[in-house]
Design a protein around this motif. Sequence first.
Motif, PDB file in Angstrom:
ATOM      1  N   SER A 141       0.827  -1.198   0.000  1.00 15.87           N
ATOM      2  CA  SER A 141       0.000   0.000   0.000  1.00 15.87           C
ATOM      3  C   SER A 141       0.862   1.250   0.000  1.00 15.87           C
ATOM      4  O   SER A 141       0.587   2.217  -0.711  1.00 15.87           O
ATOM      5  N   LEU A 142       1.934   1.232   0.786  1.00 14.63           N
ATOM      6  CA  LEU A 142       2.843   2.374   0.826  1.00 14.63           C
ATOM      7  C   LEU A 142       3.567   2.527  -0.505  1.00 14.63           C
ATOM      8  O   LEU A 142       3.744   3.633  -1.007  1.00 14.63           O
ATOM      9  N   ALA A 143       3.979   1.409  -1.095  1.00 16.20           N
ATOM     10  CA  ALA A 143       4.687   1.465  -2.372  1.00 16.20           C
ATOM     11  C   ALA A 143       3.796   2.025  -3.476  1.00 16.20           C
ATOM     12  O   ALA A 143       4.267   2.708  -4.385  1.00 16.20           O
ATOM     13  N   MET A 144       2.511   1.760  -3.401  1.00 21.41           N
ATOM     14  CA  MET A 144       1.616   2.159  -4.478  1.00 21.41           C
ATOM     15  C   MET A 144       1.138   3.599  -4.346  1.00 21.41           C
ATOM     16  O   MET A 144       0.970   4.296  -5.341  1.00 21.41           O
ATOM     17  N   SER A 145       0.920   4.074  -3.128  1.00 16.43           N
ATOM     18  CA  SER A 145       0.296   5.377  -2.961  1.00 16.43           C
ATOM     19  C   SER A 145       1.200   6.434  -2.365  1.00 16.43           C
ATOM     20  O   SER A 145       0.849   7.607  -2.362  1.00 16.43           O
ATOM     21  N   ARG A 146       2.372   6.069  -1.842  1.00 16.52           N
ATOM     22  CA  ARG A 146       3.225   7.054  -1.171  1.00 16.52           C
ATOM     23  C   ARG A 146       4.620   7.144  -1.777  1.00 16.52           C
ATOM     24  O   ARG A 146       5.236   8.187  -1.727  1.00 16.52           O
ATOM     25  N   LEU A 224      -5.866  -1.200  -0.761  1.00 17.70           N
ATOM     26  CA  LEU A 224      -5.150  -2.077   0.150  1.00 17.70           C
ATOM     27  C   LEU A 224      -5.170  -1.470   1.541  1.00 17.70           C
ATOM     28  O   LEU A 224      -5.251  -0.244   1.694  1.00 17.70           O
ATOM     29  N   HIS A 225      -5.089  -2.312   2.554  1.00 10.43           N
ATOM     30  CA  HIS A 225      -5.074  -1.813   3.923  1.00 10.43           C
ATOM     31  C   HIS A 225      -3.843  -0.931   4.119  1.00 10.43           C
ATOM     32  O   HIS A 225      -2.723  -1.324   3.787  1.00 10.43           O
ATOM     33  N   PRO A 226      -4.012   0.295   4.644  1.00 11.91           N
ATOM     34  CA  PRO A 226      -2.875   1.224   4.724  1.00 11.91           C
ATOM     35  C   PRO A 226      -1.752   0.756   5.640  1.00 11.91           C
ATOM     36  O   PRO A 226      -0.605   1.157   5.449  1.00 11.91           O
ATOM     37  N   LEU A 227      -2.052  -0.093   6.622  1.00  8.39           N
ATOM     38  CA  LEU A 227      -1.018  -0.539   7.562  1.00  8.39           C
ATOM     39  C   LEU A 227      -0.431  -1.896   7.184  1.00  8.39           C
ATOM     40  O   LEU A 227       0.782  -2.099   7.293  1.00  8.39           O
ATOM     41  N   HIS A 228      -1.267  -2.817   6.722  1.00  6.83           N
ATOM     42  CA  HIS A 228      -0.818  -4.191   6.544  1.00  6.83           C
ATOM     43  C   HIS A 228      -0.826  -4.666   5.096  1.00  6.83           C
ATOM     44  O   HIS A 228      -0.347  -5.766   4.818  1.00  6.83           O
ATOM     45  N   GLY A 229      -1.386  -3.890   4.168  1.00  6.70           N
ATOM     46  CA  GLY A 229      -1.213  -4.164   2.755  1.00  6.70           C
ATOM     47  C   GLY A 229      -2.079  -5.231   2.144  1.00  6.70           C
ATOM     48  O   GLY A 229      -1.885  -5.567   0.977  1.00  6.70           O
ATOM     49  N   PHE A 230      -3.055  -5.796   2.841  1.00  4.67           N
ATOM     50  CA  PHE A 230      -3.914  -6.802   2.228  1.00  4.67           C
ATOM     51  C   PHE A 230      -5.117  -6.123   1.560  1.00  4.67           C
ATOM     52  O   PHE A 230      -5.533  -5.032   1.967  1.00  4.67           O
ATOM     53  N   PRO A 231      -5.711  -6.730   0.524  1.00  2.00           N
ATOM     54  CA  PRO A 231      -6.862  -6.112  -0.138  1.00  2.00           C
ATOM     55  C   PRO A 231      -8.119  -6.223   0.716  1.00  2.00           C
ATOM     56  O   PRO A 231      -8.308  -7.207   1.442  1.00  2.00           O
ATOM     57  N   TYR A 232      -8.972  -5.253   0.631  1.00  2.00           N
ATOM     58  CA  TYR A 232     -10.249  -5.285   1.337  1.00  2.00           C
ATOM     59  C   TYR A 232     -11.246  -4.426   0.572  1.00  2.00           C
ATOM     60  O   TYR A 232     -10.872  -3.655  -0.328  1.00  2.00           O
ATOM     61  N   ILE A 233     -12.524  -4.568   0.909  1.00  4.13           N
ATOM     62  CA  ILE A 233     -13.588  -3.781   0.282  1.00  4.13           C
ATOM     63  C   ILE A 233     -14.086  -2.781   1.316  1.00  4.13           C
ATOM     64  O   ILE A 233     -14.629  -3.181   2.356  1.00  4.13           O
ATOM     65  N   PRO A 234     -13.913  -1.483   1.096  1.00  2.00           N
ATOM     66  CA  PRO A 234     -14.321  -0.493   2.100  1.00  2.00           C
ATOM     67  C   PRO A 234     -15.820  -0.522   2.374  1.00  2.00           C
ATOM     68  O   PRO A 234     -16.632  -0.823   1.492  1.00  2.00           O
ATOM     69  N   ALA A 235     -16.162  -0.180   3.602  1.00  2.00           N
ATOM     70  CA  ALA A 235     -17.571  -0.152   3.987  1.00  2.00           C
ATOM     71  C   ALA A 235     -18.354   0.887   3.189  1.00  2.00           C
ATOM     72  O   ALA A 235     -19.544   0.695   2.913  1.00  2.00           O
ATOM     73  N   THR A 236     -17.707   2.002   2.811  1.00  2.00           N
ATOM     74  CA  THR A 236     -18.404   3.029   2.032  1.00  2.00           C
ATOM     75  C   THR A 236     -18.865   2.484   0.681  1.00  2.00           C
ATOM     76  O   THR A 236     -19.973   2.795   0.227  1.00  2.00           O
TER      77      THR A 236
END
Length: 746
Positions: A141-146, A224-236
Amino acid sequence: MMPASLQRRRAAQARQLCQNWKGFASLPALLRVNGLIAASCLVADEVWKSICRHLDDVLPRPDEASWPPDPVNVAEILNADPVLARKATAEVAAFCDWLKRFDGREQSKDGQEKGKGLGGRPASAKALACWSGRGLPANPSLAMSRAVRFKKDKGNWKADRDPVLNSVRANRALSPAARAWYESFTTAAEALHGDRLLARTISTRWRLAIGLSNSPALETCLTLHPLHGFPYIPATALRGMLRRQFERENFVGRTVKQDPSQPLGPEIPADLGALVANAERFRSLFGDFNLPASDEGSPSKLLDEWRKRLEEAGTMLDADWARLRERIDKVLVAEPTSGSLLVLDALPEGLGAAENLDWLELDVMTPHYTRYYRGLAKFALDSESPVPIHFPVVKRGKSFEFRLATRGPQDMAGTDRDELIGLLERGLAEIGVGGKTTAGYGRLGSRGAAEREEFVEFERVTTARCGGYGAGTDQSIALRPPSIRGALRFWTRALADEDGREIETRLWGGTVRGQRIQIRAVEKGQDGRLRIAFLVPDDMEPDDRKRASAVIWTWLQLGGIGRRSRRGSGSLLWHPDDGDFLNRKGGGGWPFLEPAHDTGQVKLFLRNGLSKVLKTFGVGPRPIEPTGERFCLVNPAQVYVGEEIADCRDAKSVLSKVAGLSDPKRSGRDYLELGRASDDKAKGRGGGRDRLASPMVWRVMPAPGGTFRVIMTWSPNETASFEDLSTSIKDYLQRKLQITAASRLW
């Protein structure tokens, strides 16, 4: 106006940093996104020292002490003095703007750079990392967005996508902290909601691409989860999907037969009572009833008309109508509410026990006509080169854990647990989540009961060379819905006239609207045949439906799918059925060819079918005229049907003969330049083009007796026609492929 002295100091500091770190990449974005304190832990020590020296020079501390180069001490100073923290952040942001503007150019005395600026792109000669460790972070997640790097490509600065995407795809390790976080999440959810917690585990039917536009630098992304990097579907995203599914099932197409202007009867109309009850349930679950009132037949508009009518009646209403007016007022004008439905993030199944999470892979979308799609070209020209864009997705068949909860059963307004779970399952199957849902992505669970899918069955005659990012290695993903939609777009443009862009957008979508006809994943039946599922809306215009079926029929008879489809790869054979999309009521009832046929029957079949296709598009057969670099099908006479090739007992040998056209030693001329004017290079064409596609499209067709024949569609180019080909090519076509001038349909 910025003082000249401050400009000079900023310029000097920025230039020094650029000289020391020739490859500084995304430092400005890194500081802006993460903030000054958080970014200090990511950048390299020398970069942070340069920033501190700059702060010492332009923003002295009130106690006249120097800014310490230790990020921990700087964090203490900024946390203790919020005013100073805001000033320091603003100054570093301004400093980053200067960093973008230097690339080894000469500087004037006032600190302004000479020459053309970079338009806000990071000024770096090489894509070296500026964060500590000089490598991509382990967290995808950090590699992709930061931590996006930039590189110079043909004079323009572009994000260096490949290292980031490969890192995201290869990262499968799941840290113990992630598993501990999952245990805490599930424990807290059960403790907070207890019996009101509804849980379901549902798998992806195909790929999932959610958060596709979250990273402007990479152009494509994945949530991806910002801390742990696994994919998830946001509640929004889930809440929005549930809301839309409720609207589709209870409001879309629903009307009240009685006109509000007519006198009120003794009984409340049943459809009006059902509309109010659905609106109450909607408000109790999702909050304010603020559905758009501009559309004709909108529930908000209908209820507002009835509310005004009942207000005008005043005290003349009986008890039932008065209670109905109160209910409508509560729905439309009551105090705002957030609703009783609580939606939690959907997490990967088995996250608490897994050490590795092999969930991600790369996919690709390949726009072939970039200038056309951007509106810079009137027609889609074959001189444009494809632009492959890779993006990460969640694999097919991966399961997510979905959790819903309510604030209390008294707020459900007649909605029970099974109804909520059903709403979730139907929404995931029919609407989907994430991006590109109309192209088959983002669908979970089994097919929705309310869906009316229509099918077309076929078999592959020749190998289809398509498979997304893993083309050539992963045949399980060969026939992808995006590839099918791309082929249908091609034939729509070939058949349509001046209004081709409008027709293409109405049928298959565009940049301003999604496609009306959705293409689902290709399924394989027990008999080995393949089946494409189309979801056609009920309110689709009859003319558009007929055009869509005409395009699909033309594609199956003349074209193919995947790479090298113009040379016969990916040829398909339609297996008609009375209830399929092409023969369904309103689809046109398209002709089909009996298995036992000769060349004359094939010609008659194609001539009648193509005449009907052109009539469906409202143009009819037109004179064959040069079309330049645009592929067109305006007359059945452009199609040539070859005789049976006696020495070919498998489709692969036929493809080798078609491929022989690209061998100058065998055919005498390069296949890609067949039919092009001999003075192309003299006129500045051909040599300067990115791409020069053949004016021929080949299809391999089974013939009786286990042999094959080829069908060739010729698009007239700038100067030459099929009859103008060189003698060597004509001889090759006749000897190897049984194609002559007499092979023309008319």
